[in-house]
Design a protein around this motif. Structure first.
Motif, PDB file in Angstrom:
ATOM      1  N   ALA A  67      54.346  23.471  42.046  1.00  0.00           N
ATOM      2  CA  ALA A  67      55.359  22.942  42.959  1.00  0.00           C
ATOM      3  C   ALA A  67      56.208  24.061  43.549  1.00  0.00           C
ATOM      4  CB  ALA A  67      56.251  21.936  42.231  1.00  0.00           C
ATOM      5  N   GLY A  68      56.447  25.102  42.781  1.00  0.00           N
ATOM      6  CA  GLY A  68      57.254  26.225  43.259  1.00  0.00           C
ATOM      7  C   GLY A  68      56.480  27.230  44.091  1.00  0.00           C
ATOM      8  N   GLY A  69      55.164  27.094  44.149  1.00  0.00           N
ATOM      9  CA  GLY A  69      54.365  28.018  44.935  1.00  0.00           C
ATOM     10  C   GLY A  69      53.952  29.269  44.183  1.00  0.00           C
ATOM     11  N   MET A  70      54.250  29.314  42.911  1.00  0.00           N
ATOM     12  CA  MET A  70      53.913  30.503  42.122  1.00  0.00           C
ATOM     13  C   MET A  70      52.410  30.657  41.937  1.00  0.00           C
ATOM     14  SD  MET A  70      55.476  31.432  38.455  1.00  0.00           S
ATOM     15  CE  MET A  70      55.166  32.956  37.643  1.00  0.00           C
ATOM     16  N   THR A  71      51.688  29.554  41.862  1.00  0.00           N
ATOM     17  CA  THR A  71      50.236  29.643  41.647  1.00  0.00           C
ATOM     18  C   THR A  71      49.537  30.275  42.844  1.00  0.00           C
ATOM     19  OG1 THR A  71      50.019  27.365  42.411  1.00  0.00           O
ATOM     20  CG2 THR A  71      50.099  27.725  40.041  1.00  0.00           C
ATOM     21  N   ASP A  72      50.005  29.970  44.051  1.00  0.00           N
ATOM     22  CA  ASP A  72      49.409  30.586  45.235  1.00  0.00           C
ATOM     23  C   ASP A  72      49.617  32.103  45.215  1.00  0.00           C
ATOM     24  OD1 ASP A  72      48.561  28.137  46.245  1.00  0.00           O
ATOM     25  OD2 ASP A  72      50.459  27.804  47.314  1.00  0.00           O
ATOM     26  N   ARG A  73      50.805  32.524  44.836  1.00  0.00           N
ATOM     27  CA  ARG A  73      51.073  33.960  44.761  1.00  0.00           C
ATOM     28  C   ARG A  73      50.251  34.619  43.669  1.00  0.00           C
ATOM     29  NH1 ARG A  73      56.938  32.447  45.490  1.00  0.00           N
ATOM     30  NH2 ARG A  73      56.943  32.460  43.224  1.00  0.00           N
ATOM     31  N   LEU A  74      50.057  33.937  42.533  1.00  0.00           N
ATOM     32  CA  LEU A  74      49.231  34.503  41.461  1.00  0.00           C
ATOM     33  C   LEU A  74      47.771  34.631  41.888  1.00  0.00           C
ATOM     34  CD1 LEU A  74      50.608  32.763  38.261  1.00  0.00           C
ATOM     35  CD2 LEU A  74      50.590  35.192  38.752  1.00  0.00           C
ATOM     36  N   ILE A  75      47.263  33.646  42.615  1.00  0.00           N
ATOM     37  CA  ILE A  75      45.882  33.708  43.099  1.00  0.00           C
ATOM     38  C   ILE A  75      45.735  34.855  44.092  1.00  0.00           C
ATOM     39  CG2 ILE A  75      44.093  32.486  44.390  1.00  0.00           C
ATOM     40  CD1 ILE A  75      44.327  31.040  41.897  1.00  0.00           C
ATOM     41  N   ARG A  76      46.689  34.996  45.013  1.00  0.00           N
ATOM     42  CA  ARG A  76      46.622  36.102  45.976  1.00  0.00           C
ATOM     43  C   ARG A  76      46.695  37.452  45.284  1.00  0.00           C
ATOM     44  NH1 ARG A  76      51.196  35.602  49.289  1.00  0.00           N
ATOM     45  NH2 ARG A  76      51.636  33.482  48.710  1.00  0.00           N
ATOM     46  N   PHE A  77      47.554  37.559  44.251  1.00  0.00           N
ATOM     47  CA  PHE A  77      47.670  38.813  43.505  1.00  0.00           C
ATOM     48  C   PHE A  77      46.375  39.124  42.757  1.00  0.00           C
ATOM     49  CE2 PHE A  77      48.780  40.988  39.490  1.00  0.00           C
ATOM     50  CZ  PHE A  77      49.192  42.200  40.033  1.00  0.00           C
ATOM     51  N   SER A  78      45.753  38.107  42.186  1.00  0.00           N
ATOM     52  CA  SER A  78      44.501  38.337  41.460  1.00  0.00           C
ATOM     53  C   SER A  78      43.386  38.749  42.409  1.00  0.00           C
ATOM     54  CB  SER A  78      44.100  37.100  40.665  1.00  0.00           C
ATOM     55  OG  SER A  78      43.767  36.053  41.532  1.00  0.00           O
ATOM     56  N   LYS A  79      43.350  38.168  43.622  1.00  0.00           N
ATOM     57  CA  LYS A  79      42.358  38.586  44.610  1.00  0.00           C
ATOM     58  C   LYS A  79      42.597  40.022  45.043  1.00  0.00           C
ATOM     59  CE  LYS A  79      41.081  34.144  46.608  1.00  0.00           C
ATOM     60  NZ  LYS A  79      41.147  33.297  47.813  1.00  0.00           N
ATOM     61  N   LEU A  80      43.862  40.399  45.161  1.00  0.00           N
ATOM     62  CA  LEU A  80      44.193  41.762  45.530  1.00  0.00           C
ATOM     63  C   LEU A  80      43.820  42.735  44.419  1.00  0.00           C
ATOM     64  CD1 LEU A  80      46.335  43.225  47.798  1.00  0.00           C
ATOM     65  CD2 LEU A  80      47.468  43.566  45.600  1.00  0.00           C
ATOM     66  N   LEU A  81      44.016  42.315  43.169  1.00  0.00           N
ATOM     67  CA  LEU A  81      43.762  43.184  42.017  1.00  0.00           C
ATOM     68  C   LEU A  81      42.273  43.348  41.755  1.00  0.00           C
ATOM     69  CD1 LEU A  81      45.452  44.641  39.823  1.00  0.00           C
ATOM     70  CD2 LEU A  81      45.112  42.639  38.400  1.00  0.00           C
ATOM     71  N   ILE A  82      41.535  42.286  41.736  1.00  0.00           N
ATOM     72  CA  ILE A  82      40.108  42.312  41.400  1.00  0.00           C
ATOM     73  C   ILE A  82      39.253  42.449  42.650  1.00  0.00           C
ATOM     74  CG2 ILE A  82      38.222  40.964  40.401  1.00  0.00           C
ATOM     75  CD1 ILE A  82      40.012  42.081  38.316  1.00  0.00           C
ATOM     76  N   GLY A  83      39.692  41.845  43.735  1.00  0.00           N
ATOM     77  CA  GLY A  83      38.897  41.884  44.956  1.00  0.00           C
ATOM     78  C   GLY A  83      37.929  40.720  45.003  1.00  0.00           C
ATOM     79  N   ARG A  84      36.861  40.911  45.734  1.00  0.00           N
ATOM     80  CA  ARG A  84      35.901  39.836  45.908  1.00  0.00           C
ATOM     81  C   ARG A  84      34.693  40.031  45.013  1.00  0.00           C
ATOM     82  NH1 ARG A  84      36.650  36.334  49.852  1.00  0.00           N
ATOM     83  NH2 ARG A  84      34.413  35.972  50.034  1.00  0.00           N
ATOM     84  N   THR A  85      34.921  40.549  43.815  1.00  0.00           N
ATOM     85  CA  THR A  85      33.816  40.713  42.871  1.00  0.00           C
ATOM     86  C   THR A  85      33.386  39.355  42.356  1.00  0.00           C
ATOM     87  OG1 THR A  85      35.309  40.997  41.000  1.00  0.00           O
ATOM     88  CG2 THR A  85      34.606  42.989  42.136  1.00  0.00           C
ATOM     89  N   ARG A  86      32.154  39.298  41.916  1.00  0.00           N
ATOM     90  CA  ARG A  86      31.616  38.041  41.426  1.00  0.00           C
ATOM     91  C   ARG A  86      32.300  37.667  40.116  1.00  0.00           C
ATOM     92  NH1 ARG A  86      25.237  36.673  40.694  1.00  0.00           N
ATOM     93  NH2 ARG A  86      25.544  34.506  40.137  1.00  0.00           N
ATOM     94  N   GLY A  87      32.848  36.452  40.033  1.00  0.00           N
ATOM     95  CA  GLY A  87      33.558  36.001  38.833  1.00  0.00           C
ATOM     96  C   GLY A  87      34.919  36.644  38.678  1.00  0.00           C
ATOM     97  N   GLY A  88      35.492  37.078  39.771  1.00  0.00           N
ATOM     98  CA  GLY A  88      36.771  37.802  39.717  1.00  0.00           C
ATOM     99  C   GLY A  88      37.908  36.953  39.183  1.00  0.00           C
ATOM    100  N   LEU A  89      37.978  35.703  39.617  1.00  0.00           N
ATOM    101  CA  LEU A  89      39.054  34.830  39.147  1.00  0.00           C
ATOM    102  C   LEU A  89      38.918  34.545  37.658  1.00  0.00           C
ATOM    103  CD1 LEU A  89      41.546  33.297  40.010  1.00  0.00           C
ATOM    104  CD2 LEU A  89      40.102  31.346  40.570  1.00  0.00           C
ATOM    105  N   ALA A  90      37.693  34.405  37.194  1.00  0.00           N
ATOM    106  CA  ALA A  90      37.473  34.197  35.757  1.00  0.00           C
ATOM    107  C   ALA A  90      37.883  35.429  34.978  1.00  0.00           C
ATOM    108  CB  ALA A  90      36.007  33.866  35.491  1.00  0.00           C
ATOM    109  N   LEU A  91      37.619  36.625  35.523  1.00  0.00           N
ATOM    110  CA  LEU A  91      38.042  37.859  34.859  1.00  0.00           C
ATOM    111  C   LEU A  91      39.555  37.944  34.780  1.00  0.00           C
ATOM    112  CD1 LEU A  91      35.550  40.409  36.433  1.00  0.00           C
ATOM    113  CD2 LEU A  91      35.604  39.623  34.066  1.00  0.00           C
ATOM    114  N   VAL A  92      40.234  37.538  35.845  1.00  0.00           N
ATOM    115  CA  VAL A  92      41.689  37.563  35.839  1.00  0.00           C
ATOM    116  C   VAL A  92      42.245  36.583  34.812  1.00  0.00           C
ATOM    117  CG1 VAL A  92      43.735  37.017  37.244  1.00  0.00           C
ATOM    118  CG2 VAL A  92      41.905  38.402  38.191  1.00  0.00           C
ATOM    119  N   ASN A  93      41.617  35.416  34.682  1.00  0.00           N
ATOM    120  CA  ASN A  93      42.087  34.419  33.705  1.00  0.00           C
ATOM    121  C   ASN A  93      41.936  34.937  32.290  1.00  0.00           C
ATOM    122  OD1 ASN A  93      42.971  32.410  35.410  1.00  0.00           O
ATOM    123  ND2 ASN A  93      40.933  31.560  35.641  1.00  0.00           N
TER     124      ASN A  93
END
Length: 94
Positions: A67-93
């Motif tokens: 509701a506060g929009g923090m999840t969108d910022r966390l997703i953007r930060f994780s994409k910036l940190l890991i990039g578009r590697t395969r399974g990047g979001l799972a690695l961040v989690n």
């Protein structure tokens, strides 16, 4: 043996299994002349756990973050940190 005689009719009547188990245990306590306070204490002790309390609190925290929009910022930060590697979001989690 008598527990089976109590269990089966409730089950055949079509009651949900949780109610059948609860009613069977209630009848067991009544037949054995055990005080019902013990049943209530055991039920409360089974639910009174900090580990079980964490599940709804994690859901609440996620809802508040969404509701506060923090999840969108966390997703953007994780994409910036890991990039578009395969399974990047799972690695961040992890």
């Amino acid at each position: 043996m008598y527990l089976l005689l109590i269990f089966l009719p409730f089950l055949i009547m079509g009651l949900p299994i949780a109610f059948v188990i609860g009613l069977t245990s209630l009848f067991f306590f009544l037949i054995k002349d055990i005080p019902l306070v013990i049943l209530v204490n055991r039920m409360f002790d089974g639910v009174d756990s900090f580990i079980l309390l964490t599940i709804p609190l994690f859901i609440l925290a996620g809802s508040i973050m969404n509701a506060g929009g923090m999840t969108d910022r966390l997703i953007r930060f994780s994409k910036l940190l890991i990039g578009r590697t395969r399974g990047g979001l799972a690695l961040v989690n992890i």
